[in-house]
Write a protein that holds these residues in place. Structure first.
Motif, PDB file in Angstrom:
ATOM      1  N   LEU A 141       0.847  -1.177   0.000  1.00  0.00           N
ATOM      2  CA  LEU A 141       0.000   0.000   0.000  1.00  0.00           C
ATOM      3  C   LEU A 141       0.892   1.241   0.000  1.00  0.00           C
ATOM      4  O   LEU A 141       1.876   1.290   0.713  1.00  0.00           O
ATOM      5  N   PRO A 142       0.551   2.222  -0.820  1.00  0.00           N
ATOM      6  CA  PRO A 142       1.401   3.402  -0.936  1.00  0.00           C
ATOM      7  C   PRO A 142       1.208   4.362   0.233  1.00  0.00           C
ATOM      8  O   PRO A 142       0.089   4.697   0.585  1.00  0.00           O
ATOM      9  N   GLY A 143       2.289   4.759   0.832  1.00  0.00           N
ATOM     10  CA  GLY A 143       2.269   5.882   1.767  1.00  0.00           C
ATOM     11  C   GLY A 143       1.539   5.645   3.065  1.00  0.00           C
ATOM     12  O   GLY A 143       1.002   4.572   3.325  1.00  0.00           O
ATOM     13  N   ALA A 144       1.518   6.673   3.897  1.00  0.00           N
ATOM     14  CA  ALA A 144       0.852   6.579   5.193  1.00  0.00           C
ATOM     15  C   ALA A 144      -0.654   6.670   4.977  1.00  0.00           C
ATOM     16  O   ALA A 144      -1.138   7.205   3.998  1.00  0.00           O
ATOM     17  N   GLU A 145      -1.374   6.112   5.940  1.00  0.00           N
ATOM     18  CA  GLU A 145      -2.826   6.096   5.862  1.00  0.00           C
ATOM     19  C   GLU A 145      -3.372   7.518   6.039  1.00  0.00           C
ATOM     20  O   GLU A 145      -3.161   8.140   7.080  1.00  0.00           O
ATOM     21  N   PRO A 146      -4.105   8.049   5.054  1.00  0.00           N
ATOM     22  CA  PRO A 146      -4.542   9.442   5.159  1.00  0.00           C
ATOM     23  C   PRO A 146      -5.692   9.638   6.150  1.00  0.00           C
ATOM     24  O   PRO A 146      -5.812  10.703   6.745  1.00  0.00           O
ATOM     25  N   TYR A 147      -6.530   8.623   6.314  1.00  0.00           N
ATOM     26  CA  TYR A 147      -7.697   8.775   7.191  1.00  0.00           C
ATOM     27  C   TYR A 147      -7.725   7.619   8.173  1.00  0.00           C
ATOM     28  O   TYR A 147      -8.383   6.613   7.933  1.00  0.00           O
ATOM     29  N   PRO A 148      -7.009   7.758   9.298  1.00  0.00           N
ATOM     30  CA  PRO A 148      -6.820   6.613  10.190  1.00  0.00           C
ATOM     31  C   PRO A 148      -8.003   6.315  11.108  1.00  0.00           C
ATOM     32  O   PRO A 148      -8.047   5.241  11.705  1.00  0.00           O
ATOM     33  N   THR A 149      -8.963   7.242  11.231  1.00  0.00           N
ATOM     34  CA  THR A 149     -10.104   6.993  12.124  1.00  0.00           C
ATOM     35  C   THR A 149     -11.398   7.230  11.361  1.00  0.00           C
ATOM     36  O   THR A 149     -11.419   7.924  10.342  1.00  0.00           O
ATOM     37  N   VAL A 150     -12.498   6.680  11.898  1.00  0.00           N
ATOM     38  CA  VAL A 150     -13.774   6.861  11.206  1.00  0.00           C
ATOM     39  C   VAL A 150     -14.165   8.344  11.207  1.00  0.00           C
ATOM     40  O   VAL A 150     -14.763   8.846  10.241  1.00  0.00           O
ATOM     41  N   ALA A 151     -13.780   9.062  12.264  1.00  0.00           N
ATOM     42  CA  ALA A 151     -14.118  10.494  12.332  1.00  0.00           C
ATOM     43  C   ALA A 151     -13.387  11.295  11.254  1.00  0.00           C
ATOM     44  O   ALA A 151     -13.867  12.342  10.815  1.00  0.00           O
ATOM     45  N   SER A 152     -12.213  10.787  10.820  1.00  0.00           N
ATOM     46  CA  SER A 152     -11.448  11.542   9.816  1.00  0.00           C
ATOM     47  C   SER A 152     -11.907  11.239   8.384  1.00  0.00           C
ATOM     48  O   SER A 152     -11.598  11.986   7.455  1.00  0.00           O
ATOM     49  N   LEU A 153     -12.651  10.142   8.206  1.00  0.00           N
ATOM     50  CA  LEU A 153     -12.989   9.705   6.841  1.00  0.00           C
ATOM     51  C   LEU A 153     -13.802  10.718   6.016  1.00  0.00           C
ATOM     52  O   LEU A 153     -13.515  10.899   4.822  1.00  0.00           O
ATOM     53  N   PRO A 154     -14.804  11.389   6.610  1.00  0.00           N
ATOM     54  CA  PRO A 154     -15.610  12.299   5.766  1.00  0.00           C
ATOM     55  C   PRO A 154     -14.789  13.404   5.099  1.00  0.00           C
ATOM     56  O   PRO A 154     -15.218  13.978   4.092  1.00  0.00           O
ATOM     57  N   ALA A 155     -13.586  13.689   5.634  1.00  0.00           N
ATOM     58  CA  ALA A 155     -12.726  14.710   5.017  1.00  0.00           C
ATOM     59  C   ALA A 155     -12.359  14.339   3.580  1.00  0.00           C
ATOM     60  O   ALA A 155     -12.048  15.220   2.771  1.00  0.00           O
ATOM     61  N   ARG A 156     -12.393  13.027   3.249  1.00  0.00           N
ATOM     62  CA  ARG A 156     -12.154  12.613   1.862  1.00  0.00           C
ATOM     63  C   ARG A 156     -13.003  13.423   0.895  1.00  0.00           C
ATOM     64  O   ARG A 156     -12.560  13.768  -0.191  1.00  0.00           O
ATOM     65  N   PHE A 157     -14.259  13.676   1.302  1.00  0.00           N
ATOM     66  CA  PHE A 157     -15.170  14.435   0.450  1.00  0.00           C
ATOM     67  C   PHE A 157     -15.249  15.898   0.867  1.00  0.00           C
ATOM     68  O   PHE A 157     -15.321  16.781   0.024  1.00  0.00           O
ATOM     69  N   ALA A 158     -15.253  16.158   2.179  1.00  0.00           N
ATOM     70  CA  ALA A 158     -15.422  17.543   2.660  1.00  0.00           C
ATOM     71  C   ALA A 158     -14.338  18.448   2.086  1.00  0.00           C
ATOM     72  O   ALA A 158     -14.597  19.591   1.720  1.00  0.00           O
ATOM     73  N   GLN A 159     -13.103  17.939   1.957  1.00  0.00           N
ATOM     74  CA  GLN A 159     -12.020  18.786   1.459  1.00  0.00           C
ATOM     75  C   GLN A 159     -12.220  19.195   0.000  1.00  0.00           C
ATOM     76  O   GLN A 159     -11.537  20.090  -0.492  1.00  0.00           O
ATOM     77  N   HIS A 160     -13.156  18.531  -0.687  1.00  0.00           N
ATOM     78  CA  HIS A 160     -13.455  18.904  -2.071  1.00  0.00           C
ATOM     79  C   HIS A 160     -14.788  19.662  -2.175  1.00  0.00           C
ATOM     80  O   HIS A 160     -15.383  19.741  -3.245  1.00  0.00           O
ATOM     81  N   GLY A 161     -15.268  20.164  -1.052  1.00  0.00           N
ATOM     82  CA  GLY A 161     -16.468  20.994  -1.073  1.00  0.00           C
ATOM     83  C   GLY A 161     -17.781  20.219  -1.097  1.00  0.00           C
ATOM     84  O   GLY A 161     -18.827  20.791  -1.389  1.00  0.00           O
ATOM     85  N   PHE A 162     -17.748  18.924  -0.791  1.00  0.00           N
ATOM     86  CA  PHE A 162     -19.015  18.190  -0.671  1.00  0.00           C
ATOM     87  C   PHE A 162     -19.721  18.704   0.585  1.00  0.00           C
ATOM     88  O   PHE A 162     -19.097  18.856   1.635  1.00  0.00           O
ATOM     89  N   GLN A 163     -21.051  18.948   0.471  1.00  0.00           N
ATOM     90  CA  GLN A 163     -21.748  19.555   1.605  1.00  0.00           C
ATOM     91  C   GLN A 163     -22.249  18.547   2.630  1.00  0.00           C
ATOM     92  O   GLN A 163     -22.196  18.794   3.825  1.00  0.00           O
ATOM     93  N   HIS A 164     -22.812  17.444   2.182  1.00  0.00           N
ATOM     94  CA  HIS A 164     -23.313  16.455   3.141  1.00  0.00           C
ATOM     95  C   HIS A 164     -22.342  15.293   3.135  1.00  0.00           C
ATOM     96  O   HIS A 164     -22.208  14.619   2.112  1.00  0.00           O
ATOM     97  N   VAL A 165     -21.650  15.078   4.244  1.00  0.00           N
ATOM     98  CA  VAL A 165     -20.666  14.001   4.287  1.00  0.00           C
ATOM     99  C   VAL A 165     -20.881  13.175   5.546  1.00  0.00           C
ATOM    100  O   VAL A 165     -21.431  13.670   6.535  1.00  0.00           O
ATOM    101  N   GLY A 166     -20.450  11.936   5.505  1.00  0.00           N
ATOM    102  CA  GLY A 166     -20.554  11.086   6.692  1.00  0.00           C
ATOM    103  C   GLY A 166     -19.820   9.781   6.471  1.00  0.00           C
ATOM    104  O   GLY A 166     -19.385   9.484   5.347  1.00  0.00           O
ATOM    105  N   ALA A 167     -19.654   9.025   7.540  1.00  0.00           N
ATOM    106  CA  ALA A 167     -19.016   7.709   7.438  1.00  0.00           C
ATOM    107  C   ALA A 167     -19.526   6.820   8.560  1.00  0.00           C
ATOM    108  O   ALA A 167     -19.848   7.308   9.642  1.00  0.00           O
ATOM    109  N   LEU A 168     -19.620   5.537   8.269  1.00  0.00           N
ATOM    110  CA  LEU A 168     -20.011   4.550   9.284  1.00  0.00           C
ATOM    111  C   LEU A 168     -19.154   3.308   9.092  1.00  0.00           C
ATOM    112  O   LEU A 168     -18.835   2.937   7.956  1.00  0.00           O
TER     113      LEU A 168
END
Ligand code: SAM
Length: 326
Positions: free
Chosen positions: A243-270
């Motif tokens: 797997l390339p590089g360090a894990e960008p989203y190591p916790t479930v709380a950090s996962l929605p940033a995958r979309f939020a950082q691109h301006g997605f308005q409704h984001v979530g993860a479970l």
């Protein structure tokens, strides 16, 4: 920069995904009449362990539910689905044969050329698959396939998206249709920079004031640095997948940033653990618990806690009330 045998290992993760799905189907966790057409000698393949079957079940029903709610949310207008790293996924055929078929305008799949070539051949060879695709022609010397609704494109998604996805012209992918991006078990094989470059490329296509909403769903492993995640990582290494590089989203709380950082308005993860506990209906849980003996619920929950589904929706004009994921 990418060792060819490393790429072969990445491509072959699709065999694991297809065998896992086939196993869950043969053990009656899931209905899917199409997966066996993508697995050579399907009737001879050994079943996977119960824990894997339950995981495949939870992942599959969860993504299906999100896709269905996206399709139902678009004020009646048909939607477009783009599946990145689609492998042998059968979702197109399940939708095209299902009750929401009329809501589907386009279905686009992208994978490495070796995998799209195999898939194009499987579609051409099988009349059930071919019938739902409709009149289709092989393109790119047999590496791709195109029909009015279904498009299969060969590309290496780690390349700059403007090159890798040059074939996605507005004839094929229209920015005026509500569009859902699916990343099912694929972003983990790319660097964080390549993943976010890919998401941003789509965002740029849907950024005009009159562009339709863009939704996204990611399914992935996460939390690979804790002790259990380390075991899961070493399983990948045994199969030669690095797997390339360090894990960008190591916790479930950090996962929605995958979309939020691109301006997605409704984001979530479970996590799949939470989805199984809180969202799978009681009678379904009861039904699947009777299919096979699963004595280690703690182990199941430990594994399911390392997989998550993340979603987001982005509208370029006013925030859309139409689809908020879960
Ligand atoms: N999405 C399918 C599913 O969930 O059943 C397949 C998942 S499989 C684990 C990962 C897929 O992503 C493989 O088919 C692999 O070839 C594809 N993939 C990984 N990296 C890719 C890349 N850089 N370009 C194109 N496809 C890629």
């Amino acid at each position: 920069p990418h060792a060819p045998d490393g790429d072969a290992a990445i491509r072959s993760t699709d065999n694991d995904a297809a065998l896992a799905r086939l196993s869950a189907v043969q053990k009656h966790y899931l209905p899917d009449p199409y997966i066996r057409f993508f697995v050579p000698r399907a009737h001879l393949q050994p079943a996977r362990p119960p824990l894997i079957n339950v995981g495949t079940y939870v992942r599959s029903v969860a993504i299906d539910a999100l896709v269905e709610s996206f399709m139902g949310s678009a004020d009646g207008s048909p939607v477009q689905i783009v599946s990145l790293g689609a492998g042998s996924d059968t979702r197109f055929w399940r939708i095209a044969a299902g009750e929401h078929a009329g809501r589907l305008a386009k279905y686009i799949e992208v994978d490495f050329p070796e995998n799209t070539t195999k898939k194009a051949m499987a579609i051409k060879k099988n009349k059930d698959l071919a019938a739902l695709v409709g009149e289709a022609k092989l393109v790119n010397g047999g590496m791709g396939l195109q029909s009015a609704m279904y498009h299969l494109l060969p590309a290496d998604l780690r390349r700059p998206p403007a090159e890798a996805l040059a074939a996605l012209t507005s004839d094929i992918m229209s920015p005026s249709l509500p569009t859902l991006l699916l990343f099912e078990c694929v972003l983990v094989y790319m660097t964080p920079a390549a993943s976010s470059g890919l998401i941003q490329w789509f965002v740029d296509r849907f950024s005009a004031p009159d562009a339709a909403p863009l939704g996204g769903i990611v399914y992935e492993m996460f939390g690979l640095n804790d002790s259990f995640g380390t075991v899961m990582m070493s399983n990948l290494r045994v199969r030669n997948v690095t797997l390339p590089g360090a894990e960008p989203y190591p916790t479930v709380a950090s996962l929605p940033a995958r979309f939020a950082q691109h301006g997605f308005q409704h984001v979530g993860a479970l996590t799949l653990k939470d989805i199984r506990q809180r969202y799978v209906e009681a009678d379904e849980l009861q039904r699947i618990s009777q299919l096979e003996m699963l004595d280690e619920i703690e182990e199941l929950e430990l594994v399911l806690a390392h997989y998550a589904i993340t979603w987001g929706v982005r509208t370029s004009g006013a925030p859309s009330p139409t689809w908020a994921g879960w």
